[in-house]
Design a protein around this motif. Structure first.
Motif, PDB file in Angstrom:
ATOM      1  N   LEU A  51       9.353  -9.197  -5.679  1.00 59.51           N
ATOM      2  CA  LEU A  51       8.151  -8.214  -5.823  1.00 59.51           C
ATOM      3  C   LEU A  51       7.606  -7.930  -4.348  1.00 59.51           C
ATOM      4  O   LEU A  51       7.247  -6.727  -4.120  1.00 59.51           O
ATOM      5  N   ALA A  52       7.609  -8.632  -3.487  1.00 57.64           N
ATOM      6  CA  ALA A  52       7.028  -8.415  -1.999  1.00 57.64           C
ATOM      7  C   ALA A  52       7.865  -7.483  -1.359  1.00 57.64           C
ATOM      8  O   ALA A  52       7.545  -6.433  -0.692  1.00 57.64           O
ATOM      9  N   PHE A  53       9.379  -7.597  -1.489  1.00 54.00           N
ATOM     10  CA  PHE A  53      10.430  -6.567  -0.978  1.00 54.00           C
ATOM     11  C   PHE A  53      10.096  -5.341  -1.480  1.00 54.00           C
ATOM     12  O   PHE A  53      10.219  -4.171  -0.972  1.00 54.00           O
ATOM     13  N   ILE A  54      10.042  -5.037  -2.883  1.00 55.93           N
ATOM     14  CA  ILE A  54       9.773  -3.622  -3.562  1.00 55.93           C
ATOM     15  C   ILE A  54       8.371  -3.366  -3.301  1.00 55.93           C
ATOM     16  O   ILE A  54       8.526  -2.199  -2.581  1.00 55.93           O
ATOM     17  N   LYS A  55       7.355  -3.952  -2.939  1.00 51.25           N
ATOM     18  CA  LYS A  55       6.237  -3.363  -2.682  1.00 51.25           C
ATOM     19  C   LYS A  55       6.303  -2.835  -1.188  1.00 51.25           C
ATOM     20  O   LYS A  55       6.005  -1.729  -0.790  1.00 51.25           O
ATOM     21  N   TRP A  56       6.985  -3.540  -0.273  1.00 48.91           N
ATOM     22  CA  TRP A  56       7.107  -3.268   1.145  1.00 48.91           C
ATOM     23  C   TRP A  56       8.064  -2.038   1.256  1.00 48.91           C
ATOM     24  O   TRP A  56       7.556  -0.935   2.094  1.00 48.91           O
ATOM     25  N   LEU A  57       8.923  -1.872   0.469  1.00 47.10           N
ATOM     26  CA  LEU A  57       9.839  -0.672   0.381  1.00 47.10           C
ATOM     27  C   LEU A  57       9.266   0.421  -0.135  1.00 47.10           C
ATOM     28  O   LEU A  57       9.350   1.468   0.410  1.00 47.10           O
ATOM     29  N   LEU A  58       8.345   0.306  -1.308  1.00 47.81           N
ATOM     30  CA  LEU A  58       7.596   1.716  -1.800  1.00 47.81           C
ATOM     31  C   LEU A  58       6.467   2.120  -0.714  1.00 47.81           C
ATOM     32  O   LEU A  58       6.258   3.330  -0.617  1.00 47.81           O
ATOM     33  N   ASP A  59       6.078   1.176  -0.130  1.00 42.38           N
ATOM     34  CA  ASP A  59       4.825   1.353   0.868  1.00 42.38           C
ATOM     35  C   ASP A  59       5.585   2.394   2.131  1.00 42.38           C
ATOM     36  O   ASP A  59       5.064   3.354   2.667  1.00 42.38           O
ATOM     37  N   TYR A  60       6.955   1.795   2.454  1.00 41.37           N
ATOM     38  CA  TYR A  60       7.471   2.605   3.637  1.00 41.37           C
ATOM     39  C   TYR A  60       8.002   3.984   3.030  1.00 41.37           C
ATOM     40  O   TYR A  60       7.708   4.828   3.700  1.00 41.37           O
ATOM     41  N   ARG A  61       8.497   4.100   1.855  1.00 38.85           N
ATOM     42  CA  ARG A  61       8.872   5.416   1.237  1.00 38.85           C
ATOM     43  C   ARG A  61       7.676   6.244   1.338  1.00 38.85           C
ATOM     44  O   ARG A  61       7.593   7.337   1.454  1.00 38.85           O
ATOM     45  N   LEU A  62       6.596   5.743   0.878  1.00 42.99           N
ATOM     46  CA  LEU A  62       5.151   6.393   0.639  1.00 42.99           C
ATOM     47  C   LEU A  62       4.724   6.789   1.938  1.00 42.99           C
ATOM     48  O   LEU A  62       4.321   8.058   2.249  1.00 42.99           O
ATOM     49  N   LYS A  63       5.067   6.036   3.005  1.00 40.40           N
ATOM     50  CA  LYS A  63       4.461   6.517   4.154  1.00 40.40           C
ATOM     51  C   LYS A  63       5.436   7.700   4.864  1.00 40.40           C
ATOM     52  O   LYS A  63       4.863   8.570   5.300  1.00 40.40           O
ATOM     53  N   HIS A  74      -5.835  10.387   9.034  1.00 41.58           N
ATOM     54  CA  HIS A  74      -6.874   9.661   8.633  1.00 41.58           C
ATOM     55  C   HIS A  74      -6.351   9.515   7.008  1.00 41.58           C
ATOM     56  O   HIS A  74      -7.036   8.279   6.439  1.00 41.58           O
ATOM     57  N   VAL A  75      -5.938  10.295   6.262  1.00 38.93           N
ATOM     58  CA  VAL A  75      -5.582  10.098   4.944  1.00 38.93           C
ATOM     59  C   VAL A  75      -4.451   9.181   4.630  1.00 38.93           C
ATOM     60  O   VAL A  75      -4.588   8.354   4.057  1.00 38.93           O
ATOM     61  N   VAL A  76      -3.402   9.010   5.798  1.00 41.78           N
ATOM     62  CA  VAL A  76      -2.380   8.226   5.745  1.00 41.78           C
ATOM     63  C   VAL A  76      -2.795   6.903   6.286  1.00 41.78           C
ATOM     64  O   VAL A  76      -2.317   5.976   5.495  1.00 41.78           O
ATOM     65  N   SER A  77      -3.601   6.729   7.119  1.00 40.56           N
ATOM     66  CA  SER A  77      -4.079   5.587   7.595  1.00 40.56           C
ATOM     67  C   SER A  77      -4.926   4.854   6.608  1.00 40.56           C
ATOM     68  O   SER A  77      -4.915   3.684   6.376  1.00 40.56           O
TER      69      SER A  77
END
Length: 143
Positions: A51-63, A74-77
């Motif tokens: 679950l931690a890996f999936i969260k990291w991966l999804l945050d990376y893709r969103l960024k 400022h929206v991205v941050s």
């Protein structure tokens, strides 16, 4: 959390319903309980890592998507700010929980013939630890 409590209660109730009075003196039951708990712990650890890996991966893709679309900085941050938690209160909560668990297990070991009173001892000791944590939080919030 409710599903976990219901699962634990059902497991304890099924063990308590066993009609053998010497059910806890059998070493095979202790052996099976040890293997079952270690299996569950292993599954939980792997699940948390996945679950931690999936969260990291999804945050990376969103960024990356936000940067590609040209969203304001400022929206991205703001969207990608890590959630700050109060680690002090979480630490105190886990300390209270584990202290209550240890105290309950000590009392169960002291009052040796295991049975339904062992469950009552564990329940009261965990309830007392949560009550102590509740009082701690209330006292801390007052000025």
């Amino acid at each position: 959390m409710k599903k976990l409590i219901i699962t634990i209660a059902a497991t304890v109730a099924s063990l308590a319903a066993k009609a053998d009075p010497d059910q806890y003196s059998d070493s095979s039951l202790k052996f099976e309980a040890l293997h079952l708990s270690s299996t569950i712990l292993t599954i939980v650890i792997f699940s948390v890592v996945i679950l931690a890996f999936i969260k990291w991966l999804l945050d990376y893709r969103l960024k990356n998507k936000l940067i590609e679309k040209g969203a304001p900085d400022h929206v991205v941050s703001q969207l990608l700010q890590p959630v700050t938690r109060d680690n002090k209160n979480a630490t105190i909560k886990w300390f209270a929980l584990l202290m209550g668990l240890g105290t309950g297990l000590s009392f169960v070991d002291y009052f040796q013939p295991l049975g339904i009173h062992s469950l009552a001892i564990m329940s009261f000791s965990l309830a007392a630890s949560f009550l102590g944590y509740y009082f701690f939080i209330n006292r801390q919030e007052k000025p």
